[in-house]
Scaffold this motif. Structure first.
Motif, PDB file in Angstrom:
ATOM      1  N   ASP A 135       0.375  -5.796   3.704  1.00 52.67           N
ATOM      2  CA  ASP A 135       1.893  -6.096   4.824  1.00 52.67           C
ATOM      3  C   ASP A 135       2.959  -5.138   4.428  1.00 52.67           C
ATOM      4  N   LEU A 136       2.955  -4.910   3.011  1.00 52.18           N
ATOM      5  CA  LEU A 136       3.963  -4.068   2.620  1.00 52.18           C
ATOM      6  C   LEU A 136       4.049  -2.592   2.862  1.00 52.18           C
ATOM      7  N   ILE A 153       6.678   2.366  -7.095  1.00 49.46           N
ATOM      8  CA  ILE A 153       8.005   2.587  -7.069  1.00 49.46           C
ATOM      9  C   ILE A 153       8.252   4.012  -7.497  1.00 49.46           C
ATOM     10  N   SER A 154       7.576   4.662  -8.245  1.00 49.77           N
ATOM     11  CA  SER A 154       7.772   5.910  -8.738  1.00 49.77           C
ATOM     12  C   SER A 154       6.446   6.580  -9.548  1.00 49.77           C
ATOM     13  N   SER A 155       6.574   7.839  -9.820  1.00 51.62           N
ATOM     14  CA  SER A 155       5.491   8.721 -10.361  1.00 51.62           C
ATOM     15  C   SER A 155       5.628   9.753 -10.934  1.00 51.62           C
ATOM     16  N   ALA A 156       4.915  10.278 -12.080  1.00 51.90           N
ATOM     17  CA  ALA A 156       5.307  11.465 -12.693  1.00 51.90           C
ATOM     18  C   ALA A 156       4.027  11.771 -13.240  1.00 51.90           C
ATOM     19  N   LYS A 188       9.762  -6.118  -3.398  1.00 54.28           N
ATOM     20  CA  LYS A 188      10.431  -5.162  -2.323  1.00 54.28           C
ATOM     21  C   LYS A 188      11.974  -4.872  -2.623  1.00 54.28           C
ATOM     22  N   PHE A 189      12.594  -5.774  -2.918  1.00 51.65           N
ATOM     23  CA  PHE A 189      13.954  -5.607  -3.726  1.00 51.65           C
ATOM     24  C   PHE A 189      13.843  -4.558  -4.730  1.00 51.65           C
ATOM     25  N   VAL A 190      13.139  -4.810  -5.838  1.00 51.92           N
ATOM     26  CA  VAL A 190      13.135  -3.842  -6.851  1.00 51.92           C
ATOM     27  C   VAL A 190      12.944  -2.413  -6.588  1.00 51.92           C
ATOM     28  N   CYS A 191      11.996  -2.176  -5.414  1.00 50.87           N
ATOM     29  CA  CYS A 191      11.479  -0.926  -5.281  1.00 50.87           C
ATOM     30  C   CYS A 191      12.367  -0.236  -3.954  1.00 50.87           C
TER      31      CYS A 191
END
Length: 454
Positions: free
Chosen positions: A141-142, A171-174, A363-366
């Protein structure tokens, strides 16, 4: 055949593990708790998420870099919780910090003891395994149309899924890569074999020349660490790149490192160890290998990433170490890089309200307009959301790393039996390091890894 991804993120899309390459090298026997704002311990669902009442526990690896060098682990994470509680005052979040050395075992023990946290910040390698084993709540659902469009990378979205179900919210990638001590290499005459132009790609032949220069100058190389699974994606990328071996087949149904190229890469590494050109890493995992590098005891490490740089920058500065980021050397000068995806999962602890509260928290953090971009920067990686834009304007090193998306290899970390394969990998590397027959060792690794997919 090496596969290049045509679609890049806004800047770049962990590793790595590990995801191990985010490790600071520290260890502890149990999670460390940090106090959280008080809230009611009762749980009751509400149509208005901001009025939801619940208490959840968040376990966090040291992926968020602290804002001050002397801040203890969890300091920045606690600030996230405090900001979250301004919007969600009735959701109490208990933070427990874990490390990359003992953390994986602590999670396993918690799951087996029915004491898993509600939220875990980790990478797909472990998270998807938990999901496939029925331990996680679906996050389908997100993954709204808006979110998927903003990410604009099917490979990354699929890396967050197991058997078609989304279990991790990214949230992130590298990229994962290697890093050298520039001063040591320069003084040893090894830097002349390093391509410092463009993408800094280089060949296996030039890497061997650099190893010999370091050896002749009496400078310690890095190690082929294999004490455990921490950071193991670095050693797999290193070995597979030497002569173009494929870790898995194209449809991700079996492991294939016992190919001619894989055997050659392992035999070459074995000879380098025997000749003193590459360090014997039986006593080290990725975290301890990083410790050796950041204190100047070794001149390179195969386990690095943007988050690793961020977490360890203070120690590097104290030891006057200037790093130079490099893709792994390859026979044709075209590397195949693994990459880190940072994100969250929610454990199924049998409480729908706690699960809903956990989803609101991640959801808040991301995604929060203010805290989302700030949190991405604290991971030291790059946003998965294109709408976050360039968060590192003026940073030439990050500009370089953002160009390495075109070297990303197929993402095999969500294959069935991945956790078992990781154990087989470091067992095999130990055998190779100890001088055992390479073909026999890698054949056993492939056979046991494929058997573990059942």
């Amino acid at each position: 055949m090496k596969k290049l991804f045509a679609v890049a993120l806004a800047l770049v899309l962990s590793v790595g593990i590990f995801a191990g390459c985010n490790a600071s090298g520290t260890s502890s026997s149990a999670p460390v708790s940090t106090s959280a704002p008080a809230a009611s311990s009762s749980a009751s669902p509400s149509d208005d998420p901001t009025q939801m009442t619940a208490e959840i526990t968040w376990w966090a690896f040291p992926t968020f870099g602290q804002e001050n060098a002397d801040d203890p682990a969890g300091t920045y994470e606690q600030k996230i919780i405090e900001a979250f509680n301004e919007k969600y005052p009735n959701i109490k979040v208990n933070l427990e910090t874990i490390d990359f050395t003992s953390g994986p075992d602590a999670i396993t023990a918690a799951i087996e003891g029915n004491a898993a946290p509600d939220v875990l910040f980790d990478a797909p390698g472990r998270i998807i395994e938990y999901g496939k084993n029925g331990k996680l709540v679906s996050l389908d659902d997100l993954f709204t149309d808006e979110f998927v469009k903003d990410v604009n990378n099917d490979a990354l979205v699929n890396a967050c899924k197991g058997n078609g179900t989304a279990y991790m919210y990214p949230i992130s990638s590298a990229p994962f890569y290697m890093v050298i001590n520039q001063k040591q290499w320069e003084e040893a005459g090894a830097l002349e074999f390093v391509n410092q132009e463009g993408d800094r790609t280089w060949t296996t032949e030039d890497f061997e020349k650099a190893l010999k220069a370091l050896h002749e100058a009496g400078v310690n190389p890095g190690t082929l660490f294999c004490q455990g699974q921490g950071g193991d994606q670095g050693t797999r990328a290193f070995i597979s790149n030497l002569y173009g071996a494929e870790i898995a087949n194209a449809d991700m149904t079996e492991y294939t490192m016992n190919s001619e190229a894989g055997v050659k890469g392992l035999e070459t590494a074995q000879k380098w160890i025997q000749d003193g050109l590459l360090g014997n890493g039986v006593a080290y995992n990725g975290g301890s290998d990083i410790e050796l590098f950041k204190t100047g005891s070794t001149s390179f490490t195969l386990c690095w990433g943007t988050s690793t740089q961020l977490v360890n920058q203070a120690t590097l500065d104290e030891n006057a170490i200037t790093t130079l980021s490099l893709p792994f050397p390859s026979d044709d000068g075209v590397p195949a890089l693994e990459y880190l995806v940072n994100g969250f999962c929610v454990f199924d602890n049998g409480d729908d309200t706690k699960a809903a509260a956990a989803k609101e928290f991640i959801k808040f953090v991301c995604d929060d307009e203010t805290w989302g971009p700030k949190n991405v920067v604290r991971t030291g990686a790059f946003p998965v959301r294109a709408s976050f834009g360039d968060l590192y304007a003026g940073n030439e090193e990050y500009k370089l790393l953002s160009g390495w998306t075109k070297y990303y290899a197929p993402y095999y970390n969500t294959m069935d039996g991945f956790a078992n394969m990781r154990t087989e990998w470091w067992n095999m590397l130990q055998a190779v390091t100890n001088g055992d027959d390479v073909t026999a060792a890698v054949n056993a690794y492939v056979e046991n890894s494929n058997a573990g997919m059942a």
